[in-house]
Design an enzyme around this catalytic site. Structure first.
Site, PDB file in Angstrom:
ATOM      1  N   HIS A 431      99.370  41.141  60.424  1.00  0.00           N
ATOM      2  CA  HIS A 431      99.901  42.431  60.884  1.00  0.00           C
ATOM      3  C   HIS A 431      98.782  43.295  61.452  1.00  0.00           C
ATOM      4  O   HIS A 431      98.902  43.845  62.555  1.00  0.00           O
ATOM      5  CB  HIS A 431     100.588  43.157  59.728  1.00  0.00           C
ATOM      6  N   GLU A 432      97.687  43.410  60.705  1.00  0.00           N
ATOM      7  CA  GLU A 432      96.597  44.275  61.153  1.00  0.00           C
ATOM      8  C   GLU A 432      95.939  43.735  62.421  1.00  0.00           C
ATOM      9  O   GLU A 432      95.676  44.476  63.368  1.00  0.00           O
ATOM     10  CB  GLU A 432      95.567  44.449  60.039  1.00  0.00           C
ATOM     11  N   HIS A 435      97.545  44.498  65.719  1.00  0.00           N
ATOM     12  CA  HIS A 435      97.283  45.796  66.345  1.00  0.00           C
ATOM     13  C   HIS A 435      96.179  45.659  67.395  1.00  0.00           C
ATOM     14  O   HIS A 435      96.225  46.303  68.450  1.00  0.00           O
ATOM     15  CB  HIS A 435      96.883  46.823  65.293  1.00  0.00           C
TER      16      HIS A 435
END
Length: 637
Positions: A431-432, A435
Site C-alpha cells: 500500500h505504502e 503511493h
C-alpha cells in the site's frame, strides 16, 4: 513536487456519516498536523484538469499537425493548437511507456514564472499521432509583468507558513540565500530534515484566480509540505501539498503470504529478478553490500523516529545469509529487529521488480540509485525505516520528484499484545510503496504533487489498496471472495476499511454517489478500490488468473492473465491521466490504456465493472454532487 501519504489516516474518517456503515472502529493515529488542530484538507489545491480520451480527440487536431519523428515536437505543436497564446515550457521527464505510448508534459508559464498547478499532458500513440491529453492551463486574465520587489520577502513567507500550519520549525533567525531566479534556500533554521526553500510561482486558487505565491518547501519528516503563501499578503496560505502518504538468502514470509496469520516463514535464495534488478538487490553497480542495502532500497530500524538513516542499525552478513528468528509472541521489538528489517527489504524489492515488469521502470520515474542508462533521474532508492519511533498504528510514504529518495516509515501497532510490527504485513508495505508509484506516474516523474485534491488523493489511497489486494489474491479465490486491508496489524478481522473489497453490493454497497457523503481521502479511496476490484474480476473471468510471482506476456507485451492485465492497465492509466484527475477521468484513462495496449479488447469488461459501481457512461463529476450512472455505451458489449 512531493507527496506524503499515510496508511492509517486511511479511511476511518467519515464512517459515522454512513447510515449502513459498520460499527465505528478505534481511530488510528492522526497526523502530527491534525493533532495540532491544523486541517490540511482545508488547503487542498482545486481539481482543475480536463481529460480528453482517445475516442474524443478530433481527427482534425492530428491533421493540422505536421508529421515529426520527434514525439515531443508533435506534442508541442498540439499544445499550441489548443491553448493559443498561452506560454509554456517542456518538462524534461518525457518518455515512451512499455505500451508504446509516449508521455509528454508541459508547464504553463506567466511572465516567465511557472503556474505550479497548470499542466498539459499529451500522450502520443505508436502511430505518431495524439492519442489523448489532459489540460489544466489557466485561461483567465494574465497579469502584467512583475516590477522588481513587487512581492514580499521570502523569509516572511516562511515564517507565515510555520505560524499558520503550526510547524515544529524555528525560523525566527531565518535568512534567505539565493539559489536561482526568485528561488531561495533558508539558513539559520531548525526542525526540518533539509534546509527549507522558497520559490516564486503562480497558483490557480479555488476561485479560479491566478495568485502570485511563494512556494515554501518544508520537510518536517511527518509532513513534507509545499505551502503556497500569497506573495502580497504573506499571512495567507493559498494551498498546501503534502508529499507524505500514510503505509542472497532471506528468511521471510514469502511473496503471496500477506502477514503472519496467513502462512509461515521460509528461506528464499537470490529472490531478485535480474531483468529488473540488474545489479541484484545488494549492489548498485558501483558498490556491493553485505547488508540490507542496494540499488532499489536501503532498510534499517529507526527507533528514534529521526531523520538520519545512513548510520542506523541494519543487519550485516558477510555470507549473505539474512536468516533471523522471529515469533509473534516476542514482546521486545529489538529482539526481532533483524527479521523485521529483512522482511521489509524483501517485500519492497519484490514489489519494485514486479512494478518494473508492468511498466514502472527507470524512464517512468521508479526508485533506483543507478538507472544504468535507462532514462529517468537516479539517486533515489527508497529509504525503508522499520520500527519507526515517530508514531504508532500507522505507516507512511513520502514521494518527492524523480531523483530524490522516497521514504517509507513503518510503525509498531498497539491494538494487540504483543504489539505488531507493520513491516511483517506485506499489504501495508505494498500500500505504502504504491503511493510512490501513483505519485510518480500521475503528472509525470518530475511532478509528484498531482494527487493533492480530495478525489485524486482518494484515488491514491484506492490504488494502494487495489494493488495490495491484487498481489495477494489466493489460488482458490473467486469473484465471491472478499478481501480486507490491515486486519493483522489492526487485530480485527474486518480490517481498517468501512467495507471489505467485494463484488457483492450487499457486502459492500458503495457506488459513485456514495462519494458525495464520504469525508477524507481514505474513505473516498475505499470506493475507488471497490470499483477497481469489480474490473479485476471481470478481467480474471475472461483471461484467467496467474498465481505466479510475476506475469507472463504475449508477443505484444500484454499480460496473458486477467490479474496482471488489470494491474498493467491501472498503471498505464496513471501515466495517461492528467494532473489531479477525478474518477471519471481516471476511468477514461484506464479505458484508453486498454485501447493502447490491446486495441480495446477489454472495453466490455472494463465498462461493465465501472458501471456496476456507478461509473457508467453517464457518470459526471462535481466536487459536491457527483452523478452516478449504471449505463453502458451503446454496442460496447
Amino acid at each position: 513536487m512531493r507527496s506524503v501519504d499515510s496508511l492509517l489516516l486511511l479511511g476511518l474518517t467519515g464512517l459515522a456519516s454512513q447510515a449502513n456503515a459498520h460499527p465505528a472502529k478505534r481511530q488510528p493515529n492522526d497526523s502530527p498536523l491534525s493533532k495540532r488542530g491544523v486541517d490540511l484538507d482545508a488547503f487542498r489545491l482545486p481539481e482543475l484538469a480536463k481529460y480528453v480520451p482517445q475516442d474524443e480527440v478530433p481527427d482534425i487536431s492530428n491533421a493540422r499537425i505536421a508529421p515529426s519523428s520527434d514525439y515531443t515536437k508533435t506534442a508541442e505543436e498540439f499544445v499550441k493548437s489548443v491553448v493559443g497564446k498561452a506560454t509554456f515550457r517542456l518538462v524534461s521527464d518525457h518518455y515512451v511507456g512499455t505500451n508504446g505510448v509516449a508521455h509528454v508534459r508541459f508547464k504553463q508559464t506567466v511572465n516567465d514564472i511557472d503556474v505550479d498547478n497548470a499542466d498539459f499532458n499529451v500522450n502520443i500513440g505508436a502511430d505518431g499521432k495524439v492519442f489523448s491529453y489532459g489540460n489544466s492551463f489557466y485561461t483567465g486574465k494574465i497579469p502584467g509583468p512583475l516590477v522588481k520587489r513587487d512581492t514580499s520577502d521570502p523569509v516572511t513567507a516562511l515564517k507565515s507558513t510555520v505560524e499558520v500550519l503550526d510547524l515544529p520549525v524555528d525560523a525566527s533567525d531565518a535568512k534567505a540565500e539565493p539559489k536561482g531566479d526568485e528561488h531561495y534556500t533558508f539558513t539559520d533554521t531548525s526542525g526540518t530534515v533539509k534546509k527549507p526553500e522558497a520559490k516564486l510561482v503562480y497558483l490557480i486558487d479555488g476561485e479560479q484566480n491566478l495568485k502570485l505565491t511563494w512556494r515554501v518547501e518544508t520537510d518536517v519528516l511527518d509532513n513534507w509540505l509545499l505551502t503556497y503563501v500569497d506573495a502580497d499578503k504573506t499571512e495567507k496560505v493559498v494551498g498546501v501539498v503534502d508529499y507524505v502518504a500514510d503505509l542472497a538468502t532471506y528468511e521471510v514470509y514469502p511473496w503471496g503470504v500477506n502477514d503472519p496469520s496467513k502462512g509461515s516463514r521460509s528461506v528464499v535464495e537470490d529472490p531478485w529478478n535480474i531483468a529488473t534488478s540488474e545489479f541484484t538487490w545488494i549492489s548498485d553497480g558501483s558498490a556491493n553490500y553485505t547488508t540490507t542495502r542496494g540499488n532499489n532500497a536501503i532498510a534499517q530500524v529507526n527507533p528514534s523516529g529521526g531523520t538520519a538513516y545512513l548510520n542506523n542499525y541494519r543487519p550485516s552478513s558477510s555470507s549473505l545469509e539474512f536468516e533471523y528468528t522471529f515469533s509473534t509472541t516476542q514482546t521486545d521489538p529489538v529482539s526481532y529487529r533483524d527479521a523485521s528489517i529483512t522482511q521489509l527489504f524483501y517485500t519492497a524489492n519484490k514489489y519494485h521488480d514486479l512494478l518494473h515488469l508492468l511498466g514502472f521502470n527507470e524512464a517512468a520515474g521508479n526508485f533506483e540509485v543507478n538507472n544504468n542508462g535507462q532514462g529517468g533521474a537516479g539517486n533515489d532508492f527508497v529509504i525503508l525505516n522499520s520500527q519507526d519511533g515517530s508514531g504508532t498504528n500507522n505507516a507512511n510514504f513520502a514521494t518527492p520528484a524523480d531523483g530524490s529518495p522516497g521514504r517509507m516509515r513503518m510503525y509498531l501497532w498497539t491494538y494487540s499484545t504483543p504489539r505488531r510490527d507493520s513491516s511483517f504485513d506485506a499489504g501495508v508495505v505494498i500500500h505504502e510503496y504504491t503511493h510512490g508509484l501513483s505519485n510518480r506516474l500521475t503528472g509525470g516523474p518530475a511532478n509528484a504533487g498531482c494527487l493533492s485534491g480530495t478525489e485524486s488523493g482518494g484515488m491514491g489511497e484506492g490504488w494502494s489498496d487495489f494493488m495490495a489486494t491484487a498481489v495477494h489474491l489466493g489460488a482458490r479465490d473467486t469473484r465471491s471472495t472478499n478481501h480486507v486491508i490491515g486486519d493483522w496489524v489492526y487485530n480485527n478481522a474486518n480490517g481498517i476499511r468501512a467495507y471489505p473489497y467485494s463484488t457483492s453490493l450487499t457486502t459492500n454497497p458503495y457506488t459513485y454517489r456514495s462519494v458525495n457523503s464520504l469525508s477524507g481521502v481514505h474513505a473516498v479511496g475505499t470506493y475507488w478500490a471497490t470499483a477497481l476490484y469489480e474490473v479485476l474480476w471481470n478481467l480474471i473471468d475472461k483471461h484467467g488468473k496467474n498465481d505466479a510471482d510475476t506475469p507472463t506476456f504475449d508477443s505484444n507485451g500484454v499480460p496473458t492473465d486477467g490479474k496482471y492485465l488489470a494491474m498493467k492497465l491501472v498503471i498505464d492509466g496513471m501515466a495517461l491521466q492528467p494532473c489531479n484527475p477525478n474518477m471519471v477521468q481516471a476511468r477514461d484513462a484506464i479505458l484508453d490504456a486498454d485501447v493502447a495496449l490491446t486495441g480495446g479488447d477489454n472495453q466490455c469488461e472494463l465498462w461493465t465493472g465501472f458501471a456496476k459501481r456507478g461509473l457508467g457512461t453517464g457518470a459526471r463529476y462535481s466536487s459536491t454532487s457527483r452523478t452516478e450512472s449504471f449505463a453502458l455505451p451503446s454496442g460496447v458489449c
